[in-house]
Design a protein around this motif. Structure first.
Motif, PDB file in Angstrom:
ATOM      1  N   ARG A  48      -6.730  64.644  52.921  1.00  0.00           N
ATOM      2  CA  ARG A  48      -6.383  63.357  53.528  1.00  0.00           C
ATOM      3  C   ARG A  48      -5.617  62.434  52.580  1.00  0.00           C
ATOM      4  O   ARG A  48      -5.700  61.221  52.676  1.00  0.00           O
ATOM      5  N   LEU A  49      -4.859  63.028  51.676  1.00  0.00           N
ATOM      6  CA  LEU A  49      -4.057  62.233  50.743  1.00  0.00           C
ATOM      7  C   LEU A  49      -2.947  61.475  51.454  1.00  0.00           C
ATOM      8  O   LEU A  49      -2.462  60.465  50.964  1.00  0.00           O
ATOM      9  N   ASP A  50      -2.593  61.945  52.645  1.00  0.00           N
ATOM     10  CA  ASP A  50      -1.472  61.341  53.372  1.00  0.00           C
ATOM     11  C   ASP A  50      -1.898  60.271  54.379  1.00  0.00           C
ATOM     12  O   ASP A  50      -1.108  59.867  55.217  1.00  0.00           O
ATOM     13  N   THR A  51      -3.147  59.791  54.297  1.00  0.00           N
ATOM     14  CA  THR A  51      -3.579  58.744  55.225  1.00  0.00           C
ATOM     15  C   THR A  51      -2.863  57.438  54.902  1.00  0.00           C
ATOM     16  O   THR A  51      -2.212  57.302  53.865  1.00  0.00           O
ATOM     17  N   GLY A  52      -2.996  56.464  55.794  1.00  0.00           N
ATOM     18  CA  GLY A  52      -2.299  55.189  55.640  1.00  0.00           C
ATOM     19  C   GLY A  52      -2.575  54.492  54.329  1.00  0.00           C
ATOM     20  O   GLY A  52      -3.639  54.645  53.725  1.00  0.00           O
ATOM     21  N   LEU A  53      -1.589  53.714  53.905  1.00  0.00           N
ATOM     22  CA  LEU A  53      -1.685  52.993  52.641  1.00  0.00           C
ATOM     23  C   LEU A  53      -2.544  51.734  52.784  1.00  0.00           C
ATOM     24  O   LEU A  53      -2.531  51.075  53.820  1.00  0.00           O
ATOM     25  N   TRP A  54      -3.251  51.412  51.710  1.00  0.00           N
ATOM     26  CA  TRP A  54      -3.996  50.162  51.630  1.00  0.00           C
ATOM     27  C   TRP A  54      -3.026  49.049  51.212  1.00  0.00           C
ATOM     28  O   TRP A  54      -1.928  49.320  50.720  1.00  0.00           O
ATOM     29  N   GLY A  97      10.389  62.207  48.167  1.00  0.00           N
ATOM     30  CA  GLY A  97      10.632  61.339  49.315  1.00  0.00           C
ATOM     31  C   GLY A  97       9.502  60.333  49.445  1.00  0.00           C
ATOM     32  O   GLY A  97       8.399  60.543  48.947  1.00  0.00           O
ATOM     33  N   GLU A  98       9.795  59.244  50.128  1.00  0.00           N
ATOM     34  CA  GLU A  98       8.797  58.177  50.236  1.00  0.00           C
ATOM     35  C   GLU A  98       7.757  58.519  51.301  1.00  0.00           C
ATOM     36  O   GLU A  98       8.069  58.611  52.488  1.00  0.00           O
ATOM     37  N   SER A  99       6.540  58.702  50.857  1.00  0.00           N
ATOM     38  CA  SER A  99       5.410  58.954  51.749  1.00  0.00           C
ATOM     39  C   SER A  99       4.138  58.526  51.030  1.00  0.00           C
ATOM     40  O   SER A  99       4.152  58.273  49.815  1.00  0.00           O
ATOM     41  N   ALA A 100       3.066  58.438  51.786  1.00  0.00           N
ATOM     42  CA  ALA A 100       1.792  58.035  51.184  1.00  0.00           C
ATOM     43  C   ALA A 100       1.357  59.030  50.118  1.00  0.00           C
ATOM     44  O   ALA A 100       0.940  58.648  49.018  1.00  0.00           O
ATOM     45  N   TRP A 101       1.474  60.325  50.417  1.00  0.00           N
ATOM     46  CA  TRP A 101       0.990  61.312  49.453  1.00  0.00           C
ATOM     47  C   TRP A 101       1.847  61.341  48.192  1.00  0.00           C
ATOM     48  O   TRP A 101       1.327  61.493  47.087  1.00  0.00           O
ATOM     49  N   SER A 102       3.175  61.172  48.327  1.00  0.00           N
ATOM     50  CA  SER A 102       4.020  61.208  47.127  1.00  0.00           C
ATOM     51  C   SER A 102       3.779  59.977  46.245  1.00  0.00           C
ATOM     52  O   SER A 102       3.897  60.069  45.026  1.00  0.00           O
ATOM     53  N   LEU A 103       3.437  58.870  46.872  1.00  0.00           N
ATOM     54  CA  LEU A 103       3.098  57.670  46.108  1.00  0.00           C
ATOM     55  C   LEU A 103       1.799  57.862  45.329  1.00  0.00           C
ATOM     56  O   LEU A 103       1.615  57.316  44.242  1.00  0.00           O
ATOM     57  N   ARG A 104       0.897  58.697  45.839  1.00  0.00           N
ATOM     58  CA  ARG A 104      -0.423  58.903  45.236  1.00  0.00           C
ATOM     59  C   ARG A 104      -0.488  60.086  44.281  1.00  0.00           C
ATOM     60  O   ARG A 104      -1.515  60.285  43.624  1.00  0.00           O
ATOM     61  N   VAL A 105       0.555  60.873  44.201  1.00  0.00           N
ATOM     62  CA  VAL A 105       0.542  62.069  43.345  1.00  0.00           C
ATOM     63  C   VAL A 105       0.178  61.749  41.887  1.00  0.00           C
ATOM     64  O   VAL A 105      -0.628  62.464  41.289  1.00  0.00           O
ATOM     65  N   PRO A 106       0.738  60.705  41.264  1.00  0.00           N
ATOM     66  CA  PRO A 106       0.347  60.438  39.874  1.00  0.00           C
ATOM     67  C   PRO A 106      -1.160  60.175  39.713  1.00  0.00           C
ATOM     68  O   PRO A 106      -1.750  60.608  38.717  1.00  0.00           O
ATOM     69  N   ALA A 107      -1.775  59.515  40.674  1.00  0.00           N
ATOM     70  CA  ALA A 107      -3.223  59.264  40.592  1.00  0.00           C
ATOM     71  C   ALA A 107      -3.997  60.571  40.638  1.00  0.00           C
ATOM     72  O   ALA A 107      -4.976  60.756  39.913  1.00  0.00           O
ATOM     73  N   VAL A 108      -3.552  61.491  41.491  1.00  0.00           N
ATOM     74  CA  VAL A 108      -4.203  62.805  41.567  1.00  0.00           C
ATOM     75  C   VAL A 108      -4.070  63.529  40.232  1.00  0.00           C
ATOM     76  O   VAL A 108      -5.051  64.082  39.713  1.00  0.00           O
ATOM     77  N   LEU A 109      -2.880  63.537  39.661  1.00  0.00           N
ATOM     78  CA  LEU A 109      -2.659  64.236  38.390  1.00  0.00           C
ATOM     79  C   LEU A 109      -3.454  63.606  37.255  1.00  0.00           C
ATOM     80  O   LEU A 109      -4.013  64.324  36.409  1.00  0.00           O
ATOM     81  N   PHE A 110      -3.519  62.277  37.221  1.00  0.00           N
ATOM     82  CA  PHE A 110      -4.354  61.607  36.223  1.00  0.00           C
ATOM     83  C   PHE A 110      -5.827  61.978  36.415  1.00  0.00           C
ATOM     84  O   PHE A 110      -6.553  62.203  35.447  1.00  0.00           O
ATOM     85  N   GLY A 111      -6.270  62.028  37.666  1.00  0.00           N
ATOM     86  CA  GLY A 111      -7.661  62.382  37.945  1.00  0.00           C
ATOM     87  C   GLY A 111      -7.999  63.786  37.480  1.00  0.00           C
ATOM     88  O   GLY A 111      -9.046  64.018  36.865  1.00  0.00           O
ATOM     89  N   ASN A 150      -5.854  56.875  45.338  1.00  0.00           N
ATOM     90  CA  ASN A 150      -5.382  55.513  45.487  1.00  0.00           C
ATOM     91  C   ASN A 150      -4.153  55.328  44.604  1.00  0.00           C
ATOM     92  O   ASN A 150      -4.214  55.619  43.403  1.00  0.00           O
ATOM     93  N   ALA A 151      -3.069  54.850  45.157  1.00  0.00           N
ATOM     94  CA  ALA A 151      -1.814  54.700  44.418  1.00  0.00           C
ATOM     95  C   ALA A 151      -1.898  53.531  43.444  1.00  0.00           C
ATOM     96  O   ALA A 151      -1.190  52.535  43.561  1.00  0.00           O
ATOM     97  N   ARG A 152      -2.766  53.676  42.490  1.00  0.00           N
ATOM     98  CA  ARG A 152      -2.982  52.659  41.461  1.00  0.00           C
ATOM     99  C   ARG A 152      -3.225  53.377  40.139  1.00  0.00           C
ATOM    100  O   ARG A 152      -3.473  54.587  40.112  1.00  0.00           O
TER     101      ARG A 152
END
Length: 181
Positions: A48-54, A97-111, A150-152
């Motif tokens: 569910r990485l591609d769910t809506g952005l907060w 490309g601009e999407s919720a999951w691509s915005l969150r990829v760095p957080a996943v990699l850091f995690g 979370n894209a933070r």
């Protein structure tokens, strides 16, 4: 009655065997377990990485990630700017490309990187078994999963806190400038 004088305390030699045991290179089996934990962690963080952005993610995207790299590096208009995260998200969005999951990829990699870093730090302060248990807990930790989706920059903050602690503990017993640098 006279008491005998108390014996003077004898200096205690540090227990180098415990440190040597911890400092041995982790076995291939331990690294396989870390890899399996990372695979589980990846699955949990991609779900569910591609769910809506907060709202805070939307503000990060609009105010920073969409900007040119030079502006990202020179703008700190509010606390929503996690500069390293914004730069990595900028690259991710440009590549995928601009999407919720691509915005969150760095957080996943850091995690995911934080799990490996925790294993290294754990090996520095305790044994392999306890290090792997700590990594297992971080793998399934609700809050760590949530922040990894979370894209933070919070998982990046945790990663670098763990790595800096590991580096400090590694440099502490050494007496050379190279270790400290």
């Amino acid at each position: 009655l006279r008491r005998a004088p108390a014996p003077s305390p004898q200096p205690v030699a540090p227990d180098d065997t415990a440190l040597e045991t911890r400092m041995k290179s982790p076995t291939a089996r331990a690294w396989i377990i870390v890899a399996l934990l990372c695979a589980i962690a990846l699955g949990l963080r991609l779900w569910r990485l591609d769910t809506g952005l907060w709202l805070d993610e939307i503000l990060t995207l609009v105010d920073y990630v969409r900007q040119p790299m030079g502006k990202i590096l020179t703008t700190f208009s509010d606390q929503n700017q996690h500069m390293l995260y914004s730069m990595l998200a900028h690259v991710s969005v440009n590549v995928f490309g601009e999407s919720a999951w691509s915005l969150r990829v760095p957080a996943v990699l850091f995690g995911l990187s934080g799990i490996v870093a925790l294993f290294l730090l754990g090996r520095r302060v305790t044994n392999t078994t306890e290090s792997l248990l700590a990594c297992g807990l971080l793998t399934v930790s609700y809050h760590h999963i949530w922040f990894s989706q979370n894209a933070r920059g919070y998982t990046g903050l945790l990663l670098f806190a763990i790595l800096s602690t590991w580096a400090w503990l590694t440099a502490l017993p050494q007496r050379n400038a190279r270790a400290w640098i």
